[in-house]
Design a protein around this motif. Structure first.
Motif: not given
Length: 145
Positions: A111-119
């Motif tokens: 759920t971290a914003k940076t880096p988005p894990a699933l991007a």
């Protein structure tokens, strides 16, 4: 029936081109070029545009196979990107809280914003759209007279 399939194929190609363009813009705006591994999606997008252009000029078997190979690379790179993003998030979460582990660590990393894990999953999606476009593509080798 063939006309409907051709229309669907053109729509898939349009969606793919829009996705490639949007992903390129997003990666450049995010400065996704600080490490060597971050160039992978940008390089693959360049290859995809090249493969699409070649296939538009010559819709033979070779151009189709190269296009399909690039789309498979998109899927592989997307999976690799998810792993790399997840690992970076795990490392960061462990720096912030050395006691974190197990499910709590996984949830924080995902759920971290940076880096988005699933991007990087968008690369997988683009690869699948490209493969759907190429599925049972009627290869029409142009012959010169």
């Amino acid at each position: 029936m063939s006309e409907a399939i051709d229309t669907i194929r053109r729509l898939l190609l349009a969606v793919l081109l829009i996705g490639l363009t949007g992903t390129t813009i997003e990666l450049l705006l995010l400065k996704h070029d600080e490490q060597a591994a971050q160039f992978i999606p940008l390089a693959l997008i360049g290859l995809a545009f090249g493969a699409i252009a070649w296939h538009a000029l010559d819709d033979g078997r070779a151009s189709l196979r190269v296009f399909q190979a690039v789309m498979v690379l998109f899927i592989v790179a997307g999976g690799l990107g998810i792993v790399l993003h997840f690992r970076a998030n795990v490392e960061f979460q462990r720096e912030v809280d050395p006691s974190i582990a197990g499910r709590a660590l996984v949830v924080k990393a995902m759920t971290a914003k940076t880096p988005p894990a699933l991007a990087p999953g968008s690369m997988v999606q683009l690869g699948l759209i490209g493969l759907a476009y190429a599925y049972r593509y009627p290869s029409r080798r142009r012959t010169s007279e």
